[in-house]
Enzyme design. Structure first.
Site, PDB file in Angstrom:
ATOM      1  CG  ASN A  88      -3.607   2.756  18.015  1.00  0.00           C
ATOM      2  OD1 ASN A  88      -3.757   1.559  18.054  1.00  0.00           O
ATOM      3  ND2 ASN A  88      -4.052   3.353  17.134  1.00  0.00           N
ATOM      4  CB  SER A  89       1.230   6.229  15.114  1.00  0.00           C
ATOM      5  OG  SER A  89      -0.435   7.343  14.230  1.00  0.00           O
ATOM      6  CG  ASP A 108      -1.375   1.068   1.103  1.00  0.00           C
ATOM      7  OD1 ASP A 108      -3.125   1.166   0.449  1.00  0.00           O
ATOM      8  OD2 ASP A 108      -1.357   2.513   1.893  1.00  0.00           O
ATOM      9  CE1 TYR A 147       0.729   8.002   3.171  1.00  0.00           C
ATOM     10  CE2 TYR A 147       0.844   5.895   1.875  1.00  0.00           C
ATOM     11  CZ  TYR A 147       0.718   6.723   3.239  1.00  0.00           C
ATOM     12  OH  TYR A 147      -0.678   5.891   3.698  1.00  0.00           O
ATOM     13  N   GLY A 170      -1.992   0.857  10.130  1.00  0.00           N
ATOM     14  CA  GLY A 170      -0.817   1.823  11.498  1.00  0.00           C
ATOM     15  C   GLY A 170      -1.916   0.693  13.019  1.00  0.00           C
ATOM     16  CG  LEU A 183      -0.405  -0.848  20.719  1.00  0.00           C
ATOM     17  CD1 LEU A 183      -1.311  -1.189  19.146  1.00  0.00           C
ATOM     18  CD2 LEU A 183       0.122  -1.817  21.782  1.00  0.00           C
ATOM     19  CB  ALA A 184       5.536  -0.903  17.711  1.00  0.00           C
ATOM     20  CE  LYS A 224      -3.765   4.983   1.051  1.00  0.00           C
ATOM     21  NZ  LYS A 224      -2.245   4.182   0.937  1.00  0.00           N
TER      22      LYS A 224
END
Length: 339
Positions: free
Chosen positions: A238-239, A54, A59, A235, A242-243, A85
């Site tokens: 969550n941007s 994607d 980007y 995501g 969580l990583a 997109k």
């Protein structure tokens, strides 16, 4: 979980691998990425079995599309799926500077919003040329809605509706130039608005159905199952919060979010599993979800994502997260877990 497992969209018959690669990072999101580093990451993804990519004109200000196309255009076209997109036209602009819109070294093209009939068709053609491919599989309308446009939301919504943006998508789909169309957004409300106007094949929903938050369960995901609007999870970290990068919704995470992440991590540690593995695997349990597309800035990060995705997780983990009120009680749990 198997990276090659396919899920077929309810509408149109396109099949997507259950995990893909989000290509904002190879456009230099937050950190600079060289051409060589991007190519090594994309080649490594291919070698590891990734077949869904994607991207977007936005980007790296066209950099991601150019790099992705260079890496894939010699590959057998029937073996991979590309989504990109529409909604921003990229125009030459010498004032572009490092750091604009979070991209470390963007190319000298400034994004200009355009969701009209002509804008959608122009964006599609421009993307084909940057990618160097004869076909794009999925077109997502990028960042429509109040979260992006604020007080100008209605102006751009009218471009998409009365201005013919949806009509252009429908013509591209009906002619076979693309196989599926939908939205690529970070908010739920705009998806519901769009579904009332137009038949969406799939929606790239970034950050709104994750291990951290599940507010989209109802009414959005319920309606998606009913109407055949397949969900691609963007995501999943969550941007990045969580990583472990401290970012949430593309900004520094507030204290309440960091506290909830710490609680999620503590439960995962009790079972000896990485929080990131749970974050990648959780969303795919929902029947509306067909794929999950974490980003990969370099080959090491890509391989780590795939390892997390393949990590066996005990059923008891999901039950413990639910019992700790860290998962919505209505959220489907991965296969093998009792309701």
């Amino acid at each position: 979980m198997d990276v090659t497992q396919l899920h077929t969209l309810p509408r149109g018959g396109l099949s997507l691998p259950c995990i893909g690669m989000g290509c904002a990072p190879i456009g230099g999101l937050y950190q600079p990425v060289s051409d060589a580093q991007a190519r090594a990451t994309l080649d490594g993804a291919w070698d590891a079995g990734v077949r869904f990519f994607d991207t977007a004109p936005f980007y790296g200000y066209t950099q991601s599309e150019r790099r992705l196309g260079a890496a894939l255009r010699e590959r057998p076209r029937h073996e991979f799926v590309i989504s990109t997109k529409v909604g921003r036209l990229m125009r030459p602009d010498a004032s572009v500077r490092p750091g604009d819109d979070g991209f470390a070294a963007p190319l000298p093209f400034r994004p200009h919003y355009d969701y009209t009939y002509d804008g959608v068709l122009r964006s599609h053609d421009d993307s084909l040329q940057r990618l160097g491919l004869e076909r794009i599989d999925i077109l997502f309308v990028h960042d429509i809605g109040k979260a992006t446009h604020g007080e100008h939301d209605q102006h751009y919504w009218r471009q998409l509706t009365a201005g013919g943006g949806f009509r252009a998508l429908d013509e591209l789909r009906a002619s076979g130039q693309v196989k599926a169309v939908g939205l690529g957004v970070n908010e739920c409300e705009i998806v519901l608005r769009a579904m009332a106007e137009f038949d969406l094949d799939c929606t790239l929903l970034a950050g709104r159905y994750t291990l951290l938050e599940q507010a989209s369960l109802s009414p959005l995901l319920d309606l998606c199952v009913e109407r055949g609007n397949a969900i691609v999870i963007g995501g999943p970290f969550n941007s990045g919060v969580l990583a472990g990068n401290g970012k949430f919704n593309y900004a520094d995470a507030p204290a309440a979010i960091l506290k909830r992440v710490a609680r999620l991590d503590a439960v995962c540690r009790e079972f000896g599993v990485p929080l990131q593995a749970a974050a990648l695997q959780f969303p795919l349990a929902h029947p509306a979800v067909v794929s999950c597309i974490p980003g990969g800035q370099d080959l090491a990060q890509l391989r780590q994502n795939l390892d997390w995705f393949a990590t066996p997780l005990p059923d008891a983990l999901w039950l413990a997260l639910r019992d700790a009120d860290l998962l919505d009680a209505r959220a489907p749990l991965p296969a093998g877990v009792a309701a």
